[in-house]
Motif scaffolding. Structure first.
Motif, mmCIF file in Angstrom:
data_model
loop_
_atom_site.group_PDB
_atom_site.id
_atom_site.type_symbol
_atom_site.label_atom_id
_atom_site.label_comp_id
_atom_site.label_asym_id
_atom_site.label_seq_id
_atom_site.Cartn_x
_atom_site.Cartn_y
_atom_site.Cartn_z
ATOM 1 N N HIS A 71 0.840 -1.630 0.170
ATOM 2 C CA HIS A 71 -0.004 0.158 0.237
ATOM 3 C C HIS A 71 0.473 1.286 0.205
ATOM 4 O O HIS A 71 0.732 2.196 -0.752
ATOM 5 C CB HIS A 71 -1.605 -0.009 1.284
ATOM 6 N N THR A 74 2.522 1.403 -3.131
ATOM 7 C CA THR A 74 1.268 1.785 -4.509
ATOM 8 C C THR A 74 1.333 3.549 -4.496
ATOM 9 O O THR A 74 0.731 4.322 -5.592
ATOM 10 C CB THR A 74 0.021 0.925 -4.254
ATOM 11 N N VAL A 75 0.812 4.130 -3.240
ATOM 12 C CA VAL A 75 0.830 5.148 -2.544
ATOM 13 C C VAL A 75 2.126 6.300 -3.332
ATOM 14 O O VAL A 75 2.190 7.032 -4.626
ATOM 15 C CB VAL A 75 0.695 5.817 -1.334
ATOM 16 N N LYS A 77 3.989 4.836 -6.390
ATOM 17 C CA LYS A 77 3.538 4.803 -7.464
ATOM 18 C C LYS A 77 2.489 6.229 -8.311
ATOM 19 O O LYS A 77 2.863 6.289 -9.103
ATOM 20 C CB LYS A 77 3.401 3.781 -7.803
ATOM 21 N N GLN A 78 1.672 6.707 -7.797
ATOM 22 C CA GLN A 78 0.369 7.252 -7.462
ATOM 23 C C GLN A 78 1.150 8.752 -7.809
ATOM 24 O O GLN A 78 0.549 8.964 -8.676
ATOM 25 C CB GLN A 78 -1.006 7.285 -7.018
ATOM 26 N N LEU A 79 1.729 8.940 -6.828
ATOM 27 C CA LEU A 79 2.566 10.182 -6.171
ATOM 28 C C LEU A 79 3.618 10.615 -7.607
ATOM 29 O O LEU A 79 3.777 11.906 -7.962
ATOM 30 C CB LEU A 79 2.959 10.829 -5.255
ATOM 31 N N ARG A 80 4.508 9.494 -7.691
ATOM 32 C CA ARG A 80 5.512 10.369 -8.779
ATOM 33 C C ARG A 80 5.516 11.071 -9.455
ATOM 34 O O ARG A 80 6.346 11.533 -10.453
ATOM 35 C CB ARG A 80 5.719 8.616 -8.799
ATOM 36 N N GLU A 82 2.981 12.727 -10.797
ATOM 37 C CA GLU A 82 2.498 13.887 -10.562
ATOM 38 C C GLU A 82 3.696 14.752 -9.978
ATOM 39 O O GLU A 82 3.916 16.264 -10.749
ATOM 40 C CB GLU A 82 1.366 13.982 -9.104
ATOM 41 N N THR A 97 0.153 16.777 -6.664
ATOM 42 C CA THR A 97 0.540 15.806 -5.990
ATOM 43 C C THR A 97 -0.273 16.194 -4.269
ATOM 44 O O THR A 97 -0.726 14.861 -3.925
ATOM 45 C CB THR A 97 2.030 16.123 -5.534
ATOM 46 N N THR A 100 -3.428 14.001 -4.655
ATOM 47 C CA THR A 100 -3.786 12.730 -4.978
ATOM 48 C C THR A 100 -3.739 12.164 -3.821
ATOM 49 O O THR A 100 -4.294 11.028 -3.138
ATOM 50 C CB THR A 100 -2.671 12.773 -6.235
ATOM 51 N N TYR A 101 -2.546 12.555 -2.927
ATOM 52 C CA TYR A 101 -2.518 11.753 -1.466
ATOM 53 C C TYR A 101 -3.728 12.595 -0.414
ATOM 54 O O TYR A 101 -3.866 10.917 0.191
ATOM 55 C CB TYR A 101 -0.525 13.171 -1.017
ATOM 56 N N MET A 104 -6.366 9.160 -2.060
ATOM 57 C CA MET A 104 -5.540 8.057 -1.719
ATOM 58 C C MET A 104 -5.874 7.996 -0.326
ATOM 59 O O MET A 104 -6.447 7.039 0.075
ATOM 60 C CB MET A 104 -4.550 8.004 -1.819
#
Length: 208
Positions: A71, A74-75, A77-80, A82, A97, A100-101, A104
């Motif tokens: 988890h 994965t956070v 991975k989603q932020l990178r 941005e 960014t 997104t954080y 999530m």
């Protein structure tokens, strides 16, 4: 927050599909029951006993760390993408960014609280493991800031990278406890703080 991205010590070469199924069972219980979800409930969800559950991960700490890898990484991975968008206005990148954080962690509240409030507090190895993952994000963000040329000094860029990650993480944690605070106000204030720090750091230090 999803998908196993790293092999945790204690895997012992066990079937990765079975391991994934056990983590899926843990996710379901934690999402349903919250951060106090019991290991017995997770084992029951998976159709096994608690000792067998632990055996797949080495021990309870291994299970915690496997969930952290799944988890927290994965956070990241989603932020990178941005904050790494080249040639995009800094305010736009910072805001995207942060949004997104916050999206999530609020969408995965029980999992977030389980990892950061329970597992991290209950097990020192899990706490250290998650701290290492989060620290790597600060280092990566510092490298992006330096590469952008906004802050020429790589040391100052690293300091800012870690400061931004810590500020957004702790503020997000506070916001989850104060849902009455408008999300836009949190995003705006954090974005302003980031931009102010970046602008100040882009100037030569006093006395030079």
């Amino acid at each position: 927050m999803l998908s196993g991205m790293a092999t945790v010590a204690g895997n012992g070469g066990r079937d990765p599909d079975r391991r994934r199924a056990l983590l899926d069972a843990a996710d379901r219980v934690i999402r349903r029951e919250g951060p106090q979800a019991s290991m017995a409930a997770i084992a029951a969800e998976a159709g096994i006993t608690k000792p067998i559950l632990y055996r797949h991960f080495g021990d309870k700490s291994g299970l915690y760390r496997a969930l952290a890898d799944r988890h927290v990484r994965t956070v990241i991975k989603q932020l990178r993408p941005e904050f790494a968008k080249a040639r995009t206005d800094l305010r736009v990148r910072a805001r995207a960014t942060i949004e997104t954080y916050l999206d999530m962690i609020s969408a995965n509240l029980n999992l977030y609280r389980f990892l950061f409030h329970r597992a991290g507090a209950e097990d020192s190895r899990t706490h250290s493991h998650m701290a290492t993952i989060v620290r790597s994000l600060g280092e990566e963000l510092g490298a992006v800031i330096a590469a952008d040329g906004t802050v020429a000094d790589p040391v100052r860029a690293q300091i800012l990278g870690h400061a931004f990650v810590g500020m957004v993480q702790t503020t997000g944690d506070w916001w989850l406890e104060h849902p009455e605070v408008d999300r836009r106000q949190v995003v705006d204030t954090l974005t302003d703080a980031v931009l102010t720090a970046m602008t100040s750091a882009s100037r030569p230090p006093a006395g030079r």
